[in-house]
Design a protein around this motif. Structure first.
Motif, PDB file in Angstrom:
ATOM      1  N   ARG A  66      -4.717   0.195  20.668  1.00  0.00           N
ATOM      2  CA  ARG A  66      -4.973   1.603  20.611  1.00  0.00           C
ATOM      3  C   ARG A  66      -4.642   2.520  19.486  1.00  0.00           C
ATOM      4  NH1 ARG A  66      -1.949   5.844  25.033  1.00  0.00           N
ATOM      5  NH2 ARG A  66      -3.282   7.837  24.240  1.00  0.00           N
ATOM      6  N   GLY A  67      -3.719   1.898  18.819  1.00  0.00           N
ATOM      7  CA  GLY A  67      -3.113   2.571  17.441  1.00  0.00           C
ATOM      8  C   GLY A  67      -4.128   2.222  16.614  1.00  0.00           C
ATOM      9  N   ALA A  73      -2.204   3.506  12.069  1.00  0.00           N
ATOM     10  CA  ALA A  73      -2.074   2.630  13.575  1.00  0.00           C
ATOM     11  C   ALA A  73      -0.737   2.572  14.016  1.00  0.00           C
ATOM     12  CB  ALA A  73      -2.872   1.640  13.141  1.00  0.00           C
ATOM     13  N   ILE A  74       0.280   2.665  13.245  1.00  0.00           N
ATOM     14  CA  ILE A  74       1.541   2.308  13.600  1.00  0.00           C
ATOM     15  C   ILE A  74       2.226   3.760  14.029  1.00  0.00           C
ATOM     16  CG2 ILE A  74       4.106   2.185  12.665  1.00  0.00           C
ATOM     17  CD1 ILE A  74       3.021  -0.124  10.850  1.00  0.00           C
ATOM     18  N   GLY A  75       1.593   4.840  13.428  1.00  0.00           N
ATOM     19  CA  GLY A  75       2.145   6.211  14.381  1.00  0.00           C
ATOM     20  C   GLY A  75       1.867   7.265  13.101  1.00  0.00           C
ATOM     21  N   ALA A  76       1.644   7.477  12.035  1.00  0.00           N
ATOM     22  CA  ALA A  76       1.562   8.376  11.241  1.00  0.00           C
ATOM     23  C   ALA A  76       0.527   9.312  11.560  1.00  0.00           C
ATOM     24  CB  ALA A  76       1.283   8.095   9.796  1.00  0.00           C
ATOM     25  N   ASP A  77       0.391  10.625  11.524  1.00  0.00           N
ATOM     26  CA  ASP A  77      -0.640  11.418  11.998  1.00  0.00           C
ATOM     27  C   ASP A  77      -1.814  11.607  11.312  1.00  0.00           C
ATOM     28  OD1 ASP A  77       0.675  12.507  14.658  1.00  0.00           O
ATOM     29  OD2 ASP A  77       2.510  13.159  13.023  1.00  0.00           O
ATOM     30  N   LYS A  78      -1.329  11.538   9.646  1.00  0.00           N
ATOM     31  CA  LYS A  78      -2.492  11.669   8.884  1.00  0.00           C
ATOM     32  C   LYS A  78      -1.718  11.158   7.626  1.00  0.00           C
ATOM     33  CE  LYS A  78      -1.309  16.578   7.680  1.00  0.00           C
ATOM     34  NZ  LYS A  78      -1.870  17.833   7.469  1.00  0.00           N
ATOM     35  N   ALA A  79      -2.892  11.068   6.602  1.00  0.00           N
ATOM     36  CA  ALA A  79      -2.420  10.130   5.345  1.00  0.00           C
ATOM     37  C   ALA A  79      -2.956  11.158   4.057  1.00  0.00           C
ATOM     38  CB  ALA A  79      -2.694   8.810   5.482  1.00  0.00           C
ATOM     39  N   VAL A  80      -2.343  10.695   3.065  1.00  0.00           N
ATOM     40  CA  VAL A  80      -2.656  11.376   1.739  1.00  0.00           C
ATOM     41  C   VAL A  80      -2.826  10.106   0.639  1.00  0.00           C
ATOM     42  CG1 VAL A  80      -2.220  13.065  -0.338  1.00  0.00           C
ATOM     43  CG2 VAL A  80      -1.694  13.607   2.234  1.00  0.00           C
ATOM     44  N   ARG A  81      -3.760   9.921   0.053  1.00  0.00           N
ATOM     45  CA  ARG A  81      -3.871   9.010  -0.912  1.00  0.00           C
ATOM     46  C   ARG A  81      -3.858   9.586  -2.391  1.00  0.00           C
ATOM     47  NH1 ARG A  81      -7.650   6.067  -3.906  1.00  0.00           N
ATOM     48  NH2 ARG A  81      -9.513   6.605  -2.665  1.00  0.00           N
ATOM     49  N   ILE A  82      -3.178   9.293  -3.202  1.00  0.00           N
ATOM     50  CA  ILE A  82      -3.237  10.038  -4.640  1.00  0.00           C
ATOM     51  C   ILE A  82      -3.818   8.985  -5.644  1.00  0.00           C
ATOM     52  CG2 ILE A  82      -1.975  10.995  -6.499  1.00  0.00           C
ATOM     53  CD1 ILE A  82       0.082  11.795  -4.819  1.00  0.00           C
ATOM     54  N   ASN A  83      -5.022   9.005  -5.777  1.00  0.00           N
ATOM     55  CA  ASN A  83      -5.873   8.192  -6.557  1.00  0.00           C
ATOM     56  C   ASN A  83      -5.654   7.731  -7.914  1.00  0.00           C
ATOM     57  OD1 ASN A  83      -8.407   6.766  -6.458  1.00  0.00           O
ATOM     58  ND2 ASN A  83      -9.634   8.177  -7.336  1.00  0.00           N
ATOM     59  N   ALA A  84      -4.655   6.799  -8.008  1.00  0.00           N
ATOM     60  CA  ALA A  84      -4.279   6.239  -9.296  1.00  0.00           C
ATOM     61  C   ALA A  84      -3.712   5.068  -8.997  1.00  0.00           C
ATOM     62  CB  ALA A  84      -3.188   7.409 -10.024  1.00  0.00           C
ATOM     63  N   GLU A  85      -3.506   4.394 -10.323  1.00  0.00           N
ATOM     64  CA  GLU A  85      -2.953   2.921 -10.279  1.00  0.00           C
ATOM     65  C   GLU A  85      -1.452   2.949 -10.357  1.00  0.00           C
ATOM     66  OE1 GLU A  85      -2.839  -1.262  -9.841  1.00  0.00           O
ATOM     67  OE2 GLU A  85      -4.995   0.021  -9.719  1.00  0.00           O
ATOM     68  N   PRO A  86      -0.528   2.666  -9.544  1.00  0.00           N
ATOM     69  CA  PRO A  86       0.616   3.079  -9.636  1.00  0.00           C
ATOM     70  C   PRO A  86       1.745   1.989 -10.319  1.00  0.00           C
ATOM     71  CG  PRO A  86       0.335   1.779  -7.585  1.00  0.00           C
ATOM     72  CD  PRO A  86      -0.967   1.992  -8.328  1.00  0.00           C
ATOM     73  N   LYS A  87       1.332   1.906 -11.664  1.00  0.00           N
ATOM     74  CA  LYS A  87       2.203   0.951 -12.384  1.00  0.00           C
ATOM     75  C   LYS A  87       3.417   1.519 -13.081  1.00  0.00           C
ATOM     76  CE  LYS A  87      -1.591  -2.150 -13.908  1.00  0.00           C
ATOM     77  NZ  LYS A  87      -2.393  -2.646 -14.873  1.00  0.00           N
ATOM     78  N   ASP A  88       3.776   2.877 -12.981  1.00  0.00           N
ATOM     79  CA  ASP A  88       4.646   3.561 -13.575  1.00  0.00           C
ATOM     80  C   ASP A  88       5.688   4.413 -12.746  1.00  0.00           C
ATOM     81  OD1 ASP A  88       6.170   5.475 -14.978  1.00  0.00           O
ATOM     82  OD2 ASP A  88       5.032   5.280 -16.713  1.00  0.00           O
ATOM     83  N   THR A  89       6.840   3.867 -12.550  1.00  0.00           N
ATOM     84  CA  THR A  89       7.582   4.570 -11.665  1.00  0.00           C
ATOM     85  C   THR A  89       7.729   6.113 -11.623  1.00  0.00           C
ATOM     86  OG1 THR A  89       9.227   2.618 -11.547  1.00  0.00           O
ATOM     87  CG2 THR A  89      10.127   4.579 -10.809  1.00  0.00           C
ATOM     88  N   GLN A  90       7.951   6.591 -12.775  1.00  0.00           N
ATOM     89  CA  GLN A  90       8.085   7.844 -13.369  1.00  0.00           C
ATOM     90  C   GLN A  90       6.936   8.793 -12.966  1.00  0.00           C
ATOM     91  OE1 GLN A  90       9.698   9.134 -17.015  1.00  0.00           O
ATOM     92  NE2 GLN A  90       9.206  11.284 -16.956  1.00  0.00           N
ATOM     93  N   PHE A  91       5.519   8.053 -13.252  1.00  0.00           N
ATOM     94  CA  PHE A  91       4.290   8.497 -12.802  1.00  0.00           C
ATOM     95  C   PHE A  91       4.113   8.665 -11.168  1.00  0.00           C
ATOM     96  CE2 PHE A  91      -0.109   7.878 -11.534  1.00  0.00           C
ATOM     97  CZ  PHE A  91      -0.711   8.786 -12.346  1.00  0.00           C
ATOM     98  N   VAL A  92       4.453   7.642 -10.481  1.00  0.00           N
ATOM     99  CA  VAL A  92       4.587   7.716  -9.143  1.00  0.00           C
ATOM    100  C   VAL A  92       5.539   8.887  -8.525  1.00  0.00           C
ATOM    101  CG1 VAL A  92       5.333   6.604  -6.893  1.00  0.00           C
ATOM    102  CG2 VAL A  92       3.971   5.219  -8.859  1.00  0.00           C
ATOM    103  N   ALA A 124      -6.510   5.183  14.560  1.00  0.00           N
ATOM    104  CA  ALA A 124      -6.360   5.364  12.966  1.00  0.00           C
ATOM    105  C   ALA A 124      -7.631   5.478  12.442  1.00  0.00           C
ATOM    106  CB  ALA A 124      -5.714   3.976  12.536  1.00  0.00           C
ATOM    107  N   ARG A 125      -8.713   4.728  12.947  1.00  0.00           N
ATOM    108  CA  ARG A 125     -10.005   5.109  12.514  1.00  0.00           C
ATOM    109  C   ARG A 125     -10.288   6.463  12.346  1.00  0.00           C
ATOM    110  NH1 ARG A 125     -13.516   0.169  15.352  1.00  0.00           N
ATOM    111  NH2 ARG A 125     -11.973  -1.338  14.533  1.00  0.00           N
ATOM    112  N   THR A 126      -9.836   7.478  13.037  1.00  0.00           N
ATOM    113  CA  THR A 126     -10.427   8.913  13.109  1.00  0.00           C
ATOM    114  C   THR A 126      -9.321   9.703  12.631  1.00  0.00           C
ATOM    115  OG1 THR A 126      -9.571   8.914  15.506  1.00  0.00           O
ATOM    116  CG2 THR A 126     -11.785   8.275  15.302  1.00  0.00           C
ATOM    117  N   LYS A 127      -8.104   9.143  12.190  1.00  0.00           N
ATOM    118  CA  LYS A 127      -7.080  10.204  11.761  1.00  0.00           C
ATOM    119  C   LYS A 127      -7.669  10.467  10.271  1.00  0.00           C
ATOM    120  CE  LYS A 127      -3.346   8.743  14.493  1.00  0.00           C
ATOM    121  NZ  LYS A 127      -1.864   8.066  14.540  1.00  0.00           N
TER     122      LYS A 127
END
Length: 245
Positions: free
Chosen positions: A187-188, A76-95, A192-195
């Motif tokens: 508008r954003g 909504a702020i302005g990114a064109d698309k997004a990627v989510r890596i499906n994992a719990e981010p508890k480890d810096t090196q893992f992230v 965002a719902r359709t990006k």
């Protein structure tokens, strides 16, 4: 130009932190989650560069499905698309590894993220990603301009700032006042719902750090006010009560 902005999903900075009954995790009940404040600045600068340089902005988060409202806010702020890596981010090196595995094939000119997250405050992911990719990393960046294939930056140092230049591709850890803080408009929010929001599975052997438990900091002790001229009493308290001298 293609810009990757890595965003974290963290409790709102006004949240009163509570732990689960077994002290093994944060009690998330009733907690409002937001984009990490420093990541918000990185995203805002990426959107500004998109408006002036015609860049494509991709927002990336390492997180479970519950982070998707935060990712949609980035769209909504302005990114064109997004990627989510499906994992719990508890480890810096893992992230960092997950970001690297995505970024190495997607060929980004610029990778932006906050100087640190506001939950664990490690401030190490940008350096790890840059090392894995073999490209420069600059942090904390207060100003970032593009001149051809060169990035011109102001980096905060003790007592002032340092001017730095580097060629793209580059990883930058961002902080204020690199950009104007952006709030999604209607508008954003609607767009965002359709990006596109791509979900990909993590790679590697999992987390490298085992968390044994959490502990709340000790409550502040009683505050004693001492007259500024009563040095004898101050010394007495520091020596016999606080036992620091």
């Amino acid at each position: 130009m293609k810009i990757l902005v890595c965003i974290s999903h963290v409790p709102d900075t006004t949240t009163k932190i509570k732990l689960t009954s077994d002290n093994q995790d944060l009690d998330k009940q009733g907690v409002q989650f937001v984009i990490g404040p420093y990541d918000d600045y990185a995203l805002a600068r990426a959107v500004e560069l998109k408006e002036t340089n015609g860049a494509e902005v991709v927002a990336l988060n390492v997180g479970t499905q519950e982070t998707e409202p935060t990712i949609r806010k980035a769209l909504a702020i302005g990114a064109d698309k997004a990627v989510r890596i499906n994992a719990e981010p508890k480890d810096t090196q893992f992230v960092a590894k997950q970001i690297f595995e995505h970024a190495k094939d997607a060929v980004y000119d610029l990778i932006l993220m906050g100087r640190e997250t506001s939950d664990y405050n490690s401030g190490a992911v940008h350096g790890m990603v840059a090392e894995m990719m073999g490209i420069p990393c600059v942090t904390p960046v207060m100003r970032l301009e593009i001149d051809g294939d060169t990035i011109k930056m102001d980096k905060e140092i003790e007592g002032g700032k340092e001017k730095v230049e580097a060629k793209m591709p580059l990883v930058a850890g961002c902080q204020e006042p690199i950009a104007e803080w952006k709030i999604p408009n209607m508008r954003g929010i609607m767009s965002a719902r359709t990006k596109p929001l791509e979900v990909i599975e993590p790679v590697g052997d999992g987390e490298t750090i085992e968390s044994l438990g959490y502990e709340m900091p000790k409550a502040k002790g009683e505050c004693k006010m001492i007259d500024k001229d009563n040095v004898e009493e101050l010394v007495n308290l520091l020596k016999n009560e606080a036992k620091v001298i």
